[in-house]
Write a protein that holds these residues in place. Structure first.
Motif, PDB file in Angstrom:
ATOM      1  N   ILE A  21      65.172  80.780 116.763  1.00  0.00           N
ATOM      2  CA  ILE A  21      64.288  81.881 117.184  1.00  0.00           C
ATOM      3  C   ILE A  21      63.749  82.621 115.972  1.00  0.00           C
ATOM      4  O   ILE A  21      62.570  82.996 115.921  1.00  0.00           O
ATOM      5  CB  ILE A  21      65.028  82.866 118.114  1.00  0.00           C
ATOM      6  CG1 ILE A  21      65.585  82.140 119.341  1.00  0.00           C
ATOM      7  CG2 ILE A  21      64.103  83.999 118.542  1.00  0.00           C
ATOM      8  CD1 ILE A  21      64.540  81.500 120.221  1.00  0.00           C
ATOM      9  N   VAL A  22      64.593  82.821 114.971  1.00  0.00           N
ATOM     10  CA  VAL A  22      64.162  83.499 113.741  1.00  0.00           C
ATOM     11  C   VAL A  22      63.044  82.702 113.071  1.00  0.00           C
ATOM     12  O   VAL A  22      62.028  83.263 112.638  1.00  0.00           O
ATOM     13  CB  VAL A  22      65.357  83.687 112.772  1.00  0.00           C
ATOM     14  CG1 VAL A  22      64.873  84.129 111.387  1.00  0.00           C
ATOM     15  CG2 VAL A  22      66.339  84.715 113.340  1.00  0.00           C
ATOM     16  N   GLU A  23      63.219  81.386 113.007  1.00  0.00           N
ATOM     17  CA  GLU A  23      62.228  80.531 112.346  1.00  0.00           C
ATOM     18  C   GLU A  23      60.917  80.444 113.128  1.00  0.00           C
ATOM     19  O   GLU A  23      59.830  80.553 112.547  1.00  0.00           O
ATOM     20  CB  GLU A  23      62.806  79.122 112.163  1.00  0.00           C
ATOM     21  CG  GLU A  23      61.813  78.136 111.554  1.00  0.00           C
ATOM     22  CD  GLU A  23      62.379  76.733 111.413  1.00  0.00           C
ATOM     23  OE1 GLU A  23      61.669  75.872 110.867  1.00  0.00           O
ATOM     24  OE2 GLU A  23      63.531  76.496 111.844  1.00  0.00           O
ATOM     25  N   LYS A  24      61.023  80.261 114.445  1.00  0.00           N
ATOM     26  CA  LYS A  24      59.823  80.002 115.252  1.00  0.00           C
ATOM     27  C   LYS A  24      59.091  81.261 115.706  1.00  0.00           C
ATOM     28  O   LYS A  24      57.881  81.221 115.962  1.00  0.00           O
ATOM     29  CB  LYS A  24      60.204  79.166 116.476  1.00  0.00           C
ATOM     30  CG  LYS A  24      60.673  77.765 116.126  1.00  0.00           C
ATOM     31  CD  LYS A  24      61.258  77.067 117.338  1.00  0.00           C
ATOM     32  CE  LYS A  24      61.825  75.697 116.971  1.00  0.00           C
ATOM     33  NZ  LYS A  24      62.536  75.056 118.100  1.00  0.00           N
ATOM     34  N   GLU A  25      59.810  82.383 115.788  1.00  0.00           N
ATOM     35  CA  GLU A  25      59.188  83.582 116.345  1.00  0.00           C
ATOM     36  C   GLU A  25      59.276  84.824 115.449  1.00  0.00           C
ATOM     37  O   GLU A  25      58.267  85.480 115.195  1.00  0.00           O
ATOM     38  CB  GLU A  25      59.829  83.902 117.716  1.00  0.00           C
ATOM     39  CG  GLU A  25      59.657  82.784 118.736  1.00  0.00           C
ATOM     40  CD  GLU A  25      60.321  83.095 120.063  1.00  0.00           C
ATOM     41  OE1 GLU A  25      60.417  84.296 120.411  1.00  0.00           O
ATOM     42  OE2 GLU A  25      60.766  82.154 120.754  1.00  0.00           O
ATOM     43  N   VAL A  26      60.490  85.133 114.971  1.00  0.00           N
ATOM     44  CA  VAL A  26      60.689  86.396 114.254  1.00  0.00           C
ATOM     45  C   VAL A  26      59.978  86.415 112.903  1.00  0.00           C
ATOM     46  O   VAL A  26      59.183  87.322 112.614  1.00  0.00           O
ATOM     47  CB  VAL A  26      62.192  86.702 114.082  1.00  0.00           C
ATOM     48  CG1 VAL A  26      62.388  87.952 113.224  1.00  0.00           C
ATOM     49  CG2 VAL A  26      62.857  86.882 115.443  1.00  0.00           C
ATOM     50  N   LEU A  27      60.251  85.425 112.051  1.00  0.00           N
ATOM     51  CA  LEU A  27      59.607  85.402 110.732  1.00  0.00           C
ATOM     52  C   LEU A  27      58.081  85.283 110.833  1.00  0.00           C
ATOM     53  O   LEU A  27      57.359  86.014 110.137  1.00  0.00           O
ATOM     54  CB  LEU A  27      60.182  84.282 109.861  1.00  0.00           C
ATOM     55  CG  LEU A  27      61.674  84.381 109.505  1.00  0.00           C
ATOM     56  CD1 LEU A  27      62.028  83.343 108.431  1.00  0.00           C
ATOM     57  CD2 LEU A  27      62.062  85.766 109.043  1.00  0.00           C
ATOM     58  N   PRO A  28      57.543  84.394 111.694  1.00  0.00           N
ATOM     59  CA  PRO A  28      56.087  84.347 111.836  1.00  0.00           C
ATOM     60  C   PRO A  28      55.486  85.673 112.303  1.00  0.00           C
ATOM     61  O   PRO A  28      54.398  86.054 111.850  1.00  0.00           O
ATOM     62  CB  PRO A  28      55.875  83.249 112.890  1.00  0.00           C
ATOM     63  CG  PRO A  28      57.047  82.349 112.736  1.00  0.00           C
ATOM     64  CD  PRO A  28      58.195  83.277 112.436  1.00  0.00           C
ATOM     65  N   THR A  31      66.766 101.837 103.621  1.00  0.00           N
ATOM     66  CA  THR A  31      65.619 101.911 104.536  1.00  0.00           C
ATOM     67  C   THR A  31      64.469 101.022 104.062  1.00  0.00           C
ATOM     68  O   THR A  31      64.500 100.472 102.964  1.00  0.00           O
ATOM     69  CB  THR A  31      65.104 103.360 104.645  1.00  0.00           C
ATOM     70  OG1 THR A  31      64.718 103.812 103.334  1.00  0.00           O
ATOM     71  CG2 THR A  31      66.167 104.295 105.202  1.00  0.00           C
ATOM     72  N   GLY A  32      63.454 100.906 104.929  1.00  0.00           N
ATOM     73  CA  GLY A  32      62.219 100.214 104.574  1.00  0.00           C
ATOM     74  C   GLY A  32      62.233  98.719 104.820  1.00  0.00           C
ATOM     75  O   GLY A  32      61.457  97.981 104.210  1.00  0.00           O
ATOM     76  N   PHE A  33      63.075  98.257 105.746  1.00  0.00           N
ATOM     77  CA  PHE A  33      63.209  96.816 105.979  1.00  0.00           C
ATOM     78  C   PHE A  33      62.400  96.343 107.185  1.00  0.00           C
ATOM     79  O   PHE A  33      62.214  97.069 108.156  1.00  0.00           O
ATOM     80  CB  PHE A  33      64.681  96.443 106.172  1.00  0.00           C
ATOM     81  CG  PHE A  33      65.515  96.677 104.949  1.00  0.00           C
ATOM     82  CD1 PHE A  33      65.520  95.755 103.916  1.00  0.00           C
ATOM     83  CD2 PHE A  33      66.267  97.836 104.816  1.00  0.00           C
ATOM     84  CE1 PHE A  33      66.274  95.976 102.767  1.00  0.00           C
ATOM     85  CE2 PHE A  33      67.022  98.071 103.676  1.00  0.00           C
ATOM     86  CZ  PHE A  33      67.028  97.140 102.647  1.00  0.00           C
ATOM     87  N   ASP A  34      61.939  95.099 107.086  1.00  0.00           N
ATOM     88  CA  ASP A  34      61.219  94.470 108.197  1.00  0.00           C
ATOM     89  C   ASP A  34      62.179  93.739 109.135  1.00  0.00           C
ATOM     90  O   ASP A  34      61.926  93.619 110.321  1.00  0.00           O
ATOM     91  CB  ASP A  34      60.170  93.495 107.660  1.00  0.00           C
ATOM     92  CG  ASP A  34      59.118  94.219 106.832  1.00  0.00           C
ATOM     93  OD1 ASP A  34      58.384  95.038 107.408  1.00  0.00           O
ATOM     94  OD2 ASP A  34      59.052  93.976 105.614  1.00  0.00           O
ATOM     95  N   ILE A  35      63.285  93.257 108.591  1.00  0.00           N
ATOM     96  CA  ILE A  35      64.351  92.653 109.400  1.00  0.00           C
ATOM     97  C   ILE A  35      65.695  93.027 108.790  1.00  0.00           C
ATOM     98  O   ILE A  35      65.859  92.988 107.559  1.00  0.00           O
ATOM     99  CB  ILE A  35      64.266  91.111 109.453  1.00  0.00           C
ATOM    100  CG1 ILE A  35      62.847  90.619 109.755  1.00  0.00           C
ATOM    101  CG2 ILE A  35      65.237  90.563 110.516  1.00  0.00           C
ATOM    102  CD1 ILE A  35      62.708  89.096 109.685  1.00  0.00           C
ATOM    103  N   ILE A  36      66.650  93.380 109.647  1.00  0.00           N
ATOM    104  CA  ILE A  36      68.030  93.598 109.215  1.00  0.00           C
ATOM    105  C   ILE A  36      68.922  92.623 109.978  1.00  0.00           C
ATOM    106  O   ILE A  36      68.895  92.571 111.205  1.00  0.00           O
ATOM    107  CB  ILE A  36      68.499  95.039 109.471  1.00  0.00           C
ATOM    108  CG1 ILE A  36      67.691  96.031 108.613  1.00  0.00           C
ATOM    109  CG2 ILE A  36      69.993  95.181 109.154  1.00  0.00           C
ATOM    110  CD1 ILE A  36      68.015  97.488 108.886  1.00  0.00           C
TER     111      ILE A  36
END
Length: 278
Positions: free
Chosen positions: A92-99, A214-219
């Protein structure tokens, strides 16, 4: 008989409290927020290994043996892990979250993406994420400034993460194409190449008592908070929520559950894989 049993229980509790205090002062490991059941299991490993009969005897050994202090710290912080652990989460991270994160940054040249791997252990999660970014972006990887921060309190784990050398067991779920592209084989070990290393910074940080980040796009914080008391879990989940940029993602462990105020603030992105959005 009952009085004797009560006295023994009282002494055992007192010795356990003394042991926790010693662990904090002597090892610098704050155990007050952890579930006692988890700590007792980990400490029992060393009690059996040293032949101690109880917490009181083990306290005396810790006072006199610096080698045992090191062994205890390793037992308390040990985290069996490998690359791409729970592959369905990474799918899911590869196909949806990162894109989604890449797309949200637009098409400019000065795009920046910040990732935090909290409780990173020996670094396999951070490197797994770096590999996926490379795979998705291909030659465009240089057009995006990707910064991955891996944090932990265990110095030995951080040292291995920085060295980037792993065993065949830790490599068992890495795709053959990724092994060929991102690793050098040295005997029975594998070394991460410099291309991945330069994307990641590993540092010591205590998510319990350290400064907020702070300031992260993904944790990513997976299979860490299960050892904490509920009050601390609530606090950490709020810290993670506040540490994310708008529309950022939080990825937690498969056996972990959001509780407290964050439960109403986070939006479920993929409940089954425990992925949430801000």
């Amino acid at each position: 008989m009952l009085k004797t049993a009560a006295k023994q229980t009282s002494k055992e509790d007192a010795d356990f409290a003394l042991l926790k205090k010693m662990i904090k002062t002597k090892l610098g490991f704050n155990c007050e927020y952890y579930k006692d059941s988890h700590f007792r299991r980990r400490i029992d490993v060393r009690i059996r290994a040293t032949g101690s009969k109880n917490f009181g005897e083990y306290v005396q050994i810790l006072k006199e043996d610096s080698a045992e202090c090191a062994a205890l710290l390793e037992t308390l912080t040990v985290n069996v892990t490998n690359f791409f652990r729970n592959s369905e989460v990474y799918d899911i991270v590869e196909k949806e979250v990162l894109p989604a994160v890449i797309s949200s940054k637009g098409a400019g040249l000065n795009r920046s993406i910040k990732i935090w791997s909290a409780g990173c252990s020996i670094g396999v999660e951070a490197y797994s994420i770096a590999m996926l970014f490379h795979h998705i972006l291909g030659n465009n990887i240089k057009r995006v400034n990707i910064s991955i921060t891996g944090t932990d309190i265990d110095k030995a784990s951080l040292q291995q993460a920085q060295q980037g050398i792993y065993s065949e067991i830790e490599m068992k779920d890495v795709r053959p194409a990724f092994i060929e592209k991102y690793f050098w084989k040295e005997g029975n070990q594998y070394r991460v190449n410099d291309e991945l290393k330069k994307m990641i910074r590993f540092k010591s940080h205590d998510m319990i008592s350290g400064p907020k980040m702070t300031g992260f796009d993904i944790i990513f914080c997976r299979n860490v908070t299960i050892y904490f008391e509920k009050e601390l879990q609530e606090k950490l989940y709020m810290n993670f929520y506040e540490g994310l940029n708008e529309n950022g993602f939080f990825v937690m462990g498969k056996t972990e559950t959001l509780i407290g105020p964050s439960k109403d603030l986070f939006k479920s992105y993929n409940a089954k894989e425990r992925i949430y959005a801000k």
